[in-house]
Scaffold this motif. Structure first.
Motif, PDB file in Angstrom:
ATOM      1  N   LEU A 201      -4.133  -1.505  -7.759  1.00  0.00           N
ATOM      2  CA  LEU A 201      -5.075  -2.306  -6.988  1.00  0.00           C
ATOM      3  C   LEU A 201      -4.383  -3.517  -6.353  1.00  0.00           C
ATOM      4  O   LEU A 201      -4.628  -3.851  -5.189  1.00  0.00           O
ATOM      5  CB  LEU A 201      -6.215  -2.756  -7.905  1.00  0.00           C
ATOM      6  N   VAL A 202      -3.496  -4.178  -7.106  1.00  0.00           N
ATOM      7  CA  VAL A 202      -2.795  -5.344  -6.572  1.00  0.00           C
ATOM      8  C   VAL A 202      -1.830  -4.924  -5.465  1.00  0.00           C
ATOM      9  O   VAL A 202      -1.726  -5.602  -4.434  1.00  0.00           O
ATOM     10  CB  VAL A 202      -2.036  -6.091  -7.690  1.00  0.00           C
ATOM     11  N   SER A 203      -1.128  -3.814  -5.655  1.00  0.00           N
ATOM     12  CA  SER A 203      -0.206  -3.346  -4.616  1.00  0.00           C
ATOM     13  C   SER A 203      -0.945  -3.054  -3.321  1.00  0.00           C
ATOM     14  O   SER A 203      -0.501  -3.432  -2.231  1.00  0.00           O
ATOM     15  CB  SER A 203       0.530  -2.092  -5.084  1.00  0.00           C
ATOM     16  N   LEU A 204      -2.075  -2.380  -3.428  1.00  0.00           N
ATOM     17  CA  LEU A 204      -2.858  -2.072  -2.240  1.00  0.00           C
ATOM     18  C   LEU A 204      -3.354  -3.348  -1.581  1.00  0.00           C
ATOM     19  O   LEU A 204      -3.293  -3.502  -0.356  1.00  0.00           O
ATOM     20  CB  LEU A 204      -4.031  -1.163  -2.612  1.00  0.00           C
ATOM     21  N   ALA A 205      -3.846  -4.291  -2.390  1.00  0.00           N
ATOM     22  CA  ALA A 205      -4.331  -5.565  -1.844  1.00  0.00           C
ATOM     23  C   ALA A 205      -3.207  -6.318  -1.149  1.00  0.00           C
ATOM     24  O   ALA A 205      -3.403  -6.906  -0.073  1.00  0.00           O
ATOM     25  CB  ALA A 205      -4.937  -6.411  -2.961  1.00  0.00           C
ATOM     26  N   ASP A 206      -2.024  -6.307  -1.733  1.00  0.00           N
ATOM     27  CA  ASP A 206      -0.897  -7.035  -1.140  1.00  0.00           C
ATOM     28  C   ASP A 206      -0.461  -6.391   0.170  1.00  0.00           C
ATOM     29  O   ASP A 206      -0.148  -7.081   1.137  1.00  0.00           O
ATOM     30  CB  ASP A 206       0.262  -7.075  -2.135  1.00  0.00           C
ATOM     31  N   TRP A 207      -0.452  -5.056   0.214  1.00  0.00           N
ATOM     32  CA  TRP A 207      -0.044  -4.389   1.451  1.00  0.00           C
ATOM     33  C   TRP A 207      -1.030  -4.674   2.578  1.00  0.00           C
ATOM     34  O   TRP A 207      -0.632  -4.993   3.691  1.00  0.00           O
ATOM     35  CB  TRP A 207       0.066  -2.892   1.221  1.00  0.00           C
ATOM     36  N   ILE A 208      -2.301  -4.539   2.278  1.00  0.00           N
ATOM     37  CA  ILE A 208      -3.296  -4.791   3.321  1.00  0.00           C
ATOM     38  C   ILE A 208      -3.300  -6.275   3.691  1.00  0.00           C
ATOM     39  O   ILE A 208      -3.369  -6.644   4.869  1.00  0.00           O
ATOM     40  CB  ILE A 208      -4.692  -4.332   2.863  1.00  0.00           C
ATOM     41  N   GLY A 209      -3.214  -7.150   2.682  1.00  0.00           N
ATOM     42  CA  GLY A 209      -3.214  -8.588   2.938  1.00  0.00           C
ATOM     43  C   GLY A 209      -1.983  -9.078   3.659  1.00  0.00           C
ATOM     44  O   GLY A 209      -1.954 -10.201   4.164  1.00  0.00           O
ATOM     45  N   SER A 210      -0.936  -8.246   3.729  1.00  0.00           N
ATOM     46  CA  SER A 210       0.291  -8.618   4.435  1.00  0.00           C
ATOM     47  C   SER A 210       0.316  -8.082   5.862  1.00  0.00           C
ATOM     48  O   SER A 210       1.257  -8.360   6.604  1.00  0.00           O
ATOM     49  CB  SER A 210       1.505  -8.068   3.683  1.00  0.00           C
ATOM     50  N   SER A 211      -0.684  -7.321   6.244  1.00  0.00           N
ATOM     51  CA  SER A 211      -0.690  -6.706   7.566  1.00  0.00           C
ATOM     52  C   SER A 211      -1.100  -7.709   8.626  1.00  0.00           C
ATOM     53  O   SER A 211      -2.206  -8.272   8.590  1.00  0.00           O
ATOM     54  CB  SER A 211      -1.653  -5.518   7.587  1.00  0.00           C
ATOM     55  N   THR A 212      -0.235  -7.921   9.604  1.00  0.00           N
ATOM     56  CA  THR A 212      -0.576  -8.836  10.700  1.00  0.00           C
ATOM     57  C   THR A 212      -1.592  -8.216  11.652  1.00  0.00           C
ATOM     58  O   THR A 212      -2.087  -8.893  12.554  1.00  0.00           O
ATOM     59  CB  THR A 212       0.687  -9.228  11.475  1.00  0.00           C
ATOM     60  N   ASP A 213      -1.908  -6.940  11.478  1.00  0.00           N
ATOM     61  CA  ASP A 213      -3.000  -6.360  12.258  1.00  0.00           C
ATOM     62  C   ASP A 213      -4.340  -6.942  11.840  1.00  0.00           C
ATOM     63  O   ASP A 213      -5.280  -6.986  12.631  1.00  0.00           O
ATOM     64  CB  ASP A 213      -3.036  -4.841  12.062  1.00  0.00           C
ATOM     65  N   PHE A 214      -4.424  -7.378  10.583  1.00  0.00           N
ATOM     66  CA  PHE A 214      -5.688  -7.907  10.065  1.00  0.00           C
ATOM     67  C   PHE A 214      -5.600  -9.389   9.703  1.00  0.00           C
ATOM     68  O   PHE A 214      -6.591 -10.102   9.784  1.00  0.00           O
ATOM     69  CB  PHE A 214      -6.103  -7.113   8.820  1.00  0.00           C
ATOM     70  N   PHE A 215      -4.431  -9.850   9.289  1.00  0.00           N
ATOM     71  CA  PHE A 215      -4.260 -11.241   8.847  1.00  0.00           C
ATOM     72  C   PHE A 215      -3.175 -11.897   9.697  1.00  0.00           C
ATOM     73  O   PHE A 215      -1.988 -11.819   9.405  1.00  0.00           O
ATOM     74  CB  PHE A 215      -3.894 -11.277   7.353  1.00  0.00           C
TER      75      PHE A 215
END
Length: 890
Positions: A201-215
């Motif tokens: 869950l943390v790995s998935l959150a970190d990958w998505i949270g690191s995407s400049t497409d969304f953040f």
């Protein structure tokens, strides 16, 4: 001190506008995605909350706050120095290129020391080891656990502790001003088991949270509280919506007619699976029924009921080969939407090494805008790049789709020390794992499957195992492994009935329900021995002349090619299907075979047609023949092959009844060690358990028929039962003993490779490596060739496709490295071009070898075969009809 001066993401490309994204903002981005993942899927939240023994909602804030501290090690000067343009001025002059530093290990060191009191406010630390088990997946969130104290890589710079406390306090201030509840204490054992779920869950959150497409990068204009509420949380919800992470609601009408839009009545097995009482908690269901009986439909009915009961939110169907996965994907495409509520938009994905080549499947790709930030382990890979790679890789993405179909390998990578193991586990944990053709695996893969069932059950998952020919000992091992994941001992199963549906659940006796076989599958298949290949060829010619559709199943590719050529010389026009074609040709042949010999093939299409194939047609492919001739193989595979006889109702056929001819040596009592090898020289290296082959031949020819269903179980257990050794001739017992020893060796090898569910997410003696190198199967090393033509001064892929990357992939063909291990000699210009392309591929971990084709079909290719003294030049031939062939010079 200005806590927002520390950068979390930095990019030279943004130097003129926003050179960096503050560490605090990145921390809150990831925490917001983590929170959204919990709140979007009630099953994920309840699964995470259960170990704490508190209401689900009580864990959201404190656990999200802990996750927000995942990158706190980045405050260290050695990390901040990795971006000169973003270097915090309060730390003094930029020190130059930094020393080695692992910020994940730095985070763990801060958790253990300077941040200990702050962590204790969020996570009750009565048990130090339990706390460490939960903090490890937060600190080591880059896909694999690490050494907590790497040599020279985690020492903290002067002032780091003070800065870390200030930044951590600022991060926590975003969560309702320090009024966060404390997570209840849990035992070390429970924490270790929970650590796998948390890591995924943390790995998935970190990958998505690191995407400049969304953040997007933001200047330090927001307070932590404002950024959390006004920026991070809304963006997290939008990201999950864009990525379709939220589960689709199930269709509450779990009827056969609704799911399959069928006008016919369900079979007894399908009817039973649609109505029996589901046990509470995780469940393992075995569906053992005759080949062609509709086991897949029974499993889908059961899976839908499990989803309605809240046991899962989707399913993943695991199969033994790419061909069977492709066929299952095509079947699922027609009905998967009916598993879910009207108006839902569930996702369907195909997962195997060549899934991008399947015309019916194109998954979306998350663009990669990542830049190097000098990540842990010195990897030239940002988290953003890892995120993009993950979502771009259909094999991995399929495990997050509502419905995934793929080879068993993609699921097994979740229990091997691969970099993406815990995300695979997380994706599977919320799904019903359906394992088709469960009998088809060797000792090594079977052991992996046992461990997969342990992990899946331990994470609350349910599984369905399908087989027509599952030996009892294998079934019992699978059941014991599943119950072991729930911390329960195996309870003995009693029934030898067949067909049979068995339900295993923790704390309950197995429920074993005999079911009635479908009336048209109650049959006697005539079996006879053919003493020579020449007799087999003659029978095929006669049957084809009578208008019969015929399959000749050979045990090796070279034997299949020989038979194909011999039949052409006898005036027939057979189709050849094996695994040694370039992918573009293999997919064409597979499509042609299904069109002619599949369910929709017409009488005119089938009349007098012959398919010569290897074992790739014996499982899951819906093929139907009037007559089958096969080389001798283990009894379970022979029964599977016989299941391709008279599979569908077609009215009158050119042959009086279903007939199976087996090319085999006679199973004499005086059989010596060379009984099988002297008859099938090549196949002796494919099926090495010659004692079991003798038993298979004995039981087949003594019975002179396969009586289905009542005779199937007895045949299987005669060959695979505990007393098998005593039934074979003395001359074959040394082989039997050697094969038993080899099987134990394979299981031991698997045990050494596999992750330990009860040990938790922690670094150990195993090497966590890229999943393209971790073996899911044992076997001969393969060389991947990419076929090419030299044209207009450059190398062009053999396959034509507008997408050059796909064209090269469609040009691939694999061969044993013992046959061909590399490219032979070509002109200097061709060699230079080939080396340049290969060097480009090597940078991405791709070991394929270009093999230029010369002349006309069959094209010639110069290859090499390695041996101790060097490399022996060899010549290979290729054409789209026969695939890659040997020559007389090899």
């Amino acid at each position: 001190m200005n806590e927002l001066q520390f950068w979390g993401k930095a990019s030279p490309a943004n130097a003129e506008s926003t050179p960096f994204h503050p560490l605090i903002y990145h921390a809150l981005d990831v925490a917001a995605v983590f929170e959204a993942l919990l709140l979007t899927d009630p099953s994920v939240l309840s699964n995470m909350a259960a170990p704490f023994g508190c209401p689900s909602g009580a864990i959201v804030e404190p656990l999200s706050a802990l996750v927000a501290l995942h990158d706190i090690g980045k405050v260290d000067a050695k990390f901040q120095a990795k971006s000169r343009i973003s270097w915090p001025q309060s730390l003094g002059p930029w020190p130059g290129e930094p020393a080695a530093y692992d910020h994940a290990a730095g985070s763990m060191k801060l958790f253990d020391g300077p941040l200990g009191k702050l962590v204790a406010k969020l996570l009750k630390d009565d048990d130090f080891y339990a706390r460490e088990a939960l903090l490890a997946p937060i600190a080591f969130h880059h896909g694999k656990p690490q050494d907590r104290h790497p040599a020279g890589g985690s020492s903290l710079s002067w002032g780091t502790a003070q800065n870390a406390r200030a930044v951590a306090e600022a991060i926590i201030s975003a969560f309702d001003n320090h009024t966060l509840p404390t997570l209840p204490a849990i035992s070390e054992e429970v924490a270790r088991q929970m650590s796998w779920r948390l890591s995924g869950l943390v790995s998935l959150a970190d990958w998505i949270g690191s995407s400049t497409d969304f953040f997007h990068y933001e200047r330090a204009d927001f307070t932590p509280g404002d950024y959390w509420s006004k920026v991070a949380r809304p963006r997290a919800r939008a990201a999950l919506q864009a990525l379709r992470i939220a589960p689709s609601p199930p269709n509450l009408d779990a009827s056969y007619r609704t799911l399959f839009d069928a006008t016919w009545a369900p079979t007894a097995g399908q009817a039973y699976c649609s109505k029996f009482v589901l046990p509470p908690g995780p469940a393992l269901v075995f569906v053992e029924d005759v080949t062609g009986s509709g086991k897949t439909e029974a499993a889908l009915l059961l899976a839908q009921r499990m989803m309605i009961a809240g046991k899962a939110k989707g399913l993943f169907v695991a199969l033994p080969t790419m061909a069977t996965a492709n066929a299952m994907y095509a079947r699922m495409a027609s009905c998967y939407r009916r598993l879910f509520a009207t108006g839902a938009t569930p996702s369907l994905a195909l997962a195997h090494g060549r899934s991008r080549l399947h015309e019916g499947f194109r998954a979306s790709v998350l663009p990669n805008h990542g830049r190097s930030e000098g990540g842990a382990d010195g990897e030239i890979e940002t988290v953003q790049a890892a995120c993009s790679a993950f979502f771009a890789d259909d094999r991995r993405k399929a495990l997050l789709a509502d419905v995934g179909v793929g080879t068993i390998d993609q699921a097994l990578l979740g229990v091997l020390p691969t970099k993406y193991a815990t995300l695979r586990q997380f994706g599977l944990a919320g799904k019903i794992l359906i394992v088709d053709e469960a009998h088809a695996y060797d000792a090594y893969i079977s052991r992996e499957l046992e461990r997969l069932l342990t992990f899946h059950a331990g994470m609350g998952g349910s599984s369905i195992i399908l087989s027509a020919t599952l030996p009892r000992r294998m079934k019992e091992r699978y059941a014991a492994a599943f119950l072991g994941g729930c911390s329960y001992q195996m309870v003995a199963m009693q029934s030898d009935a067949y067909p049979l549906v068995s339900t295993i659940s923790p704390g309950a006796q197995p429920v074993e329900a005999p079911i009635e076989a479908r009336a048209d599958l109650k049959r006697r298949v005539y079996v006879a021995r053919l003493p020579t290949v020449e007799e087999a060829l003659d029978r095929i010619v006669v049957a084809a002349a009578q208008g019969a559709s015929v399959a000749y199943i050979r045990n090796t590719v070279d034997d299949a090619i020989d038979a194909f050529e011999d039949l052409r010389k006898k005036g027939l026009a057979p189709i050849l299907f094996h695994a040694r074609f370039a992918m573009i040709d293999r997919l064409k042949v597979e499509e042609e075979a299904l069109a002619i010999f599949g369910k929709t093939g017409t009488a005119e299409q089938r009349r007098g047609r012959v398919l010569v194939a290897t074992q790739i047609i014996e499982q899951s492919l819906d093929l139907d023949f009037d007559l089958i001739i096969t080389d001798l193989a283990p009894i379970d595979l022979i029964v599977q092959r016989a299941g391709r006889l008279w599979r569908h109702e077609r009215g009158p056929r050119p042959i009086a009844g279903p007939q199976l001819f087996v090319v085999s040596p006679e199973p004499i009592e005086a059989a010596a060690e060379d009984w099988f090898p002297k008859f099938f020289q090549r196949a002796a290296y494919v099926y090495k358990a010659h004692g079991l082959l003798w038993l298979s031949a004995k039981v087949l020819f003594d019975a002179a028929a396969i009586v289905s269903p009542e005779g199937v179980r007895e045949m299987i257990e005669t060959v695979y039962g505990a007393d098998a050794r005593e039934k074979i001739p003395e001359g074959l017992r040394p082989n039997f003993d050697a094969m038993e020893g080899a099987a134990f060796g394979e299981m031991s090898h698997a045990d050494n490779n596999l992750l330990d569910f009860f040990a938790g997410y922690a670094a150990d003696h195993r090497a966590w490596s890229s999943d393209v190198r971790t073996p899911t199967r044992l076997g001969d090393e393969q060389t991947i060739f990419r076929l090419a033509f030299w044209k207009d001064g450059s190398l062009r892929p053999y396959a034509e496709d507008p997408d050059v990357f796909r064209a090269w992939a469609l040009s691939e063909v694999s061969v044993r490295a013992t046959r061909a291990s590399g490219r032979g000699q070509y002109d200097d210009e061709v060699e230079a071009a080939a080396r340049a392309l290969e060097e480009l591929w090597r940078r991405n971990g791709d070991s394929a070898v270009i093999l230029p084709l010369i002349g006309g079909a069959p094209w010639r290719a110069n290859a090499g075969k390695a041996f101790k003294g060097g490399v022996q030049p060899i010549v290979l031939l290729y054409d789209e009809t026969c695939g890659l062939m040997s020559t007389s010079t090899e």
